[in-house]
Write an enzyme that holds these catalytic residues in place. Sequence first.
Site, PDB file in Angstrom:
ATOM      1  N   ASN A 114      37.049  24.228  28.161  1.00 33.01           N
ATOM      2  CA  ASN A 114      36.658  24.406  29.328  1.00 33.01           C
ATOM      3  C   ASN A 114      36.772  25.735  30.026  1.00 33.01           C
ATOM      4  O   ASN A 114      38.023  26.344  29.679  1.00 33.01           O
ATOM      5  CB  ASN A 114      37.191  23.130  30.409  1.00 33.01           C
ATOM      6  CG  ASN A 114      38.556  23.179  30.480  1.00 33.01           C
ATOM      7  OD1 ASN A 114      39.368  23.474  29.442  1.00 33.01           O
ATOM      8  ND2 ASN A 114      39.231  22.827  31.472  1.00 33.01           N
ATOM      9  N   GLU A 166      36.567  27.942  33.487  1.00 30.64           N
ATOM     10  CA  GLU A 166      36.212  27.781  35.054  1.00 30.64           C
ATOM     11  C   GLU A 166      35.865  28.936  35.565  1.00 30.64           C
ATOM     12  O   GLU A 166      35.916  29.840  35.169  1.00 30.64           O
ATOM     13  CB  GLU A 166      37.759  27.153  35.601  1.00 30.64           C
ATOM     14  CG  GLU A 166      37.847  25.598  35.058  1.00 30.64           C
ATOM     15  CD  GLU A 166      39.173  24.926  35.496  1.00 30.64           C
ATOM     16  OE1 GLU A 166      39.881  25.692  36.155  1.00 30.64           O
ATOM     17  OE2 GLU A 166      39.296  23.791  35.326  1.00 30.64           O
ATOM     18  N   CYS A 190      32.533  22.127  31.246  1.00 29.20           N
ATOM     19  CA  CYS A 190      33.400  21.274  30.523  1.00 29.20           C
ATOM     20  C   CYS A 190      33.340  21.834  28.945  1.00 29.20           C
ATOM     21  O   CYS A 190      32.299  22.265  28.523  1.00 29.20           O
ATOM     22  CB  CYS A 190      33.047  19.795  30.608  1.00 29.20           C
ATOM     23  SG  CYS A 190      33.292  19.104  32.080  1.00 29.20           S
ATOM     24  N   GLU A 212      33.329  20.009  26.240  1.00 31.20           N
ATOM     25  CA  GLU A 212      32.209  19.316  25.442  1.00 31.20           C
ATOM     26  C   GLU A 212      31.117  19.887  25.304  1.00 31.20           C
ATOM     27  O   GLU A 212      30.480  20.188  24.404  1.00 31.20           O
ATOM     28  CB  GLU A 212      32.268  17.831  25.728  1.00 31.20           C
ATOM     29  CG  GLU A 212      33.481  16.876  25.726  1.00 31.20           C
ATOM     30  CD  GLU A 212      34.282  16.876  27.073  1.00 31.20           C
ATOM     31  OE1 GLU A 212      34.429  18.008  27.592  1.00 31.20           O
ATOM     32  OE2 GLU A 212      34.875  15.914  27.334  1.00 31.20           O
ATOM     33  N   CYS A 224      33.324  13.543  30.964  1.00 26.81           N
ATOM     34  CA  CYS A 224      32.759  13.227  32.497  1.00 26.81           C
ATOM     35  C   CYS A 224      31.463  12.647  32.245  1.00 26.81           C
ATOM     36  O   CYS A 224      30.814  12.683  31.107  1.00 26.81           O
ATOM     37  CB  CYS A 224      32.823  14.420  33.110  1.00 26.81           C
ATOM     38  SG  CYS A 224      31.583  15.607  32.797  1.00 26.81           S
ATOM     39  N   CYS A 271      28.830  15.073  30.720  1.00 26.91           N
ATOM     40  CA  CYS A 271      28.949  15.372  29.337  1.00 26.91           C
ATOM     41  C   CYS A 271      28.637  14.101  28.489  1.00 26.91           C
ATOM     42  O   CYS A 271      28.014  14.363  27.254  1.00 26.91           O
ATOM     43  CB  CYS A 271      30.587  15.686  28.787  1.00 26.91           C
ATOM     44  SG  CYS A 271      31.022  17.255  29.427  1.00 26.91           S
TER      45      CYS A 271
HETATM   46  N1  THU Z   1      36.859  18.835  31.938  1.00 29.24           N
HETATM   47  C1  THU Z   1      36.251  19.090  30.638  1.00 29.24           C
HETATM   48  O1  THU Z   1      36.397  20.165  30.080  1.00 29.24           O
HETATM   49  N2  THU Z   1      36.239  17.907  30.050  1.00 29.24           N
HETATM   50  C2  THU Z   1      36.337  16.718  30.421  1.00 29.24           C
HETATM   51  O2  THU Z   1      35.609  15.679  29.737  1.00 29.24           O
HETATM   52  C3  THU Z   1      36.662  16.419  31.852  1.00 29.24           C
HETATM   53  C4  THU Z   1      36.707  17.534  32.439  1.00 29.24           C
HETATM   54  C5  THU Z   1      37.273  20.065  32.642  1.00 29.24           C
HETATM   55  C6  THU Z   1      36.378  20.493  33.912  1.00 29.24           C
HETATM   56  C7  THU Z   1      37.439  21.191  34.539  1.00 29.24           C
HETATM   57  O3  THU Z   1      37.387  22.429  34.080  1.00 29.24           O
HETATM   58  C8  THU Z   1      38.854  20.508  34.465  1.00 29.24           C
HETATM   59  O4  THU Z   1      38.586  19.637  33.117  1.00 29.24           O
HETATM   60  C9  THU Z   1      39.176  19.693  35.625  1.00 29.24           C
HETATM   61  O5  THU Z   1      38.348  18.642  35.861  1.00 29.24           O
END
Ligand code: THU
Length: 159
Positions: free
Chosen positions: A62, A64, A73, A75, A112, A115
């Site tokens: 991920n 940000e 994310c 994925e 999520c 994804c």
């Molecule tokens: N996140 C993911 O990378 N994958 C997921 O399946 C759920 C959430 C990340 C998004 C964000 O950078 C952090 O986790 C918190 O939500």
Amino acid sequence: MKATKIEITVYEAGKSTELTPADSTLLHEAINATKNAYAPYSKFNVGAAVLLDNGEIIYGSNQENAAYPSGLCAERVALFYASSRYPNVAIKAIAINSTVNGKENHDPVYPCGDCRQVLLECENRFGRPIKVIMGSASKIHVVHSIKDLLPLSFVLKRE
Ligand code: THU
């Protein structure tokens, strides 16, 4: 009104040695990918490893941003890269792992909603089920198709 029950099957393993060797390898690649996350805001690091039909493994973590919605994310970082690098190669499996505040997460990380929708499209596009391996320090959950995580999913019909 008629009620219809929808069943999904989730497999649970206590540790990666209970997985198939290929799934165990993919999960370890996801654990390694977690280290490359850029998540200074949530401190929730996620790593993903995508196994392609040609045997190649593509990684994502991920990413940000201070403008929060601009991040992505793990994925989708991996899936979109896989699709842009190998547009005609099906995806066989994805493994996901996470850490929280630099410590192992004891709950599996479940993709999520966004994804899941992207995974569904990857599955439908090639007509091949995608296994989803959701890791944690305490237990691992596996589903054999993204449809188990997204039943009654949206599919665009043009006619
Ligand atoms: N996140 C993911 O990378 N994958 C997921 O399946 C759920 C959430 C990340 C998004 C964000 O950078 C952090 O986790 C918190 O939500």
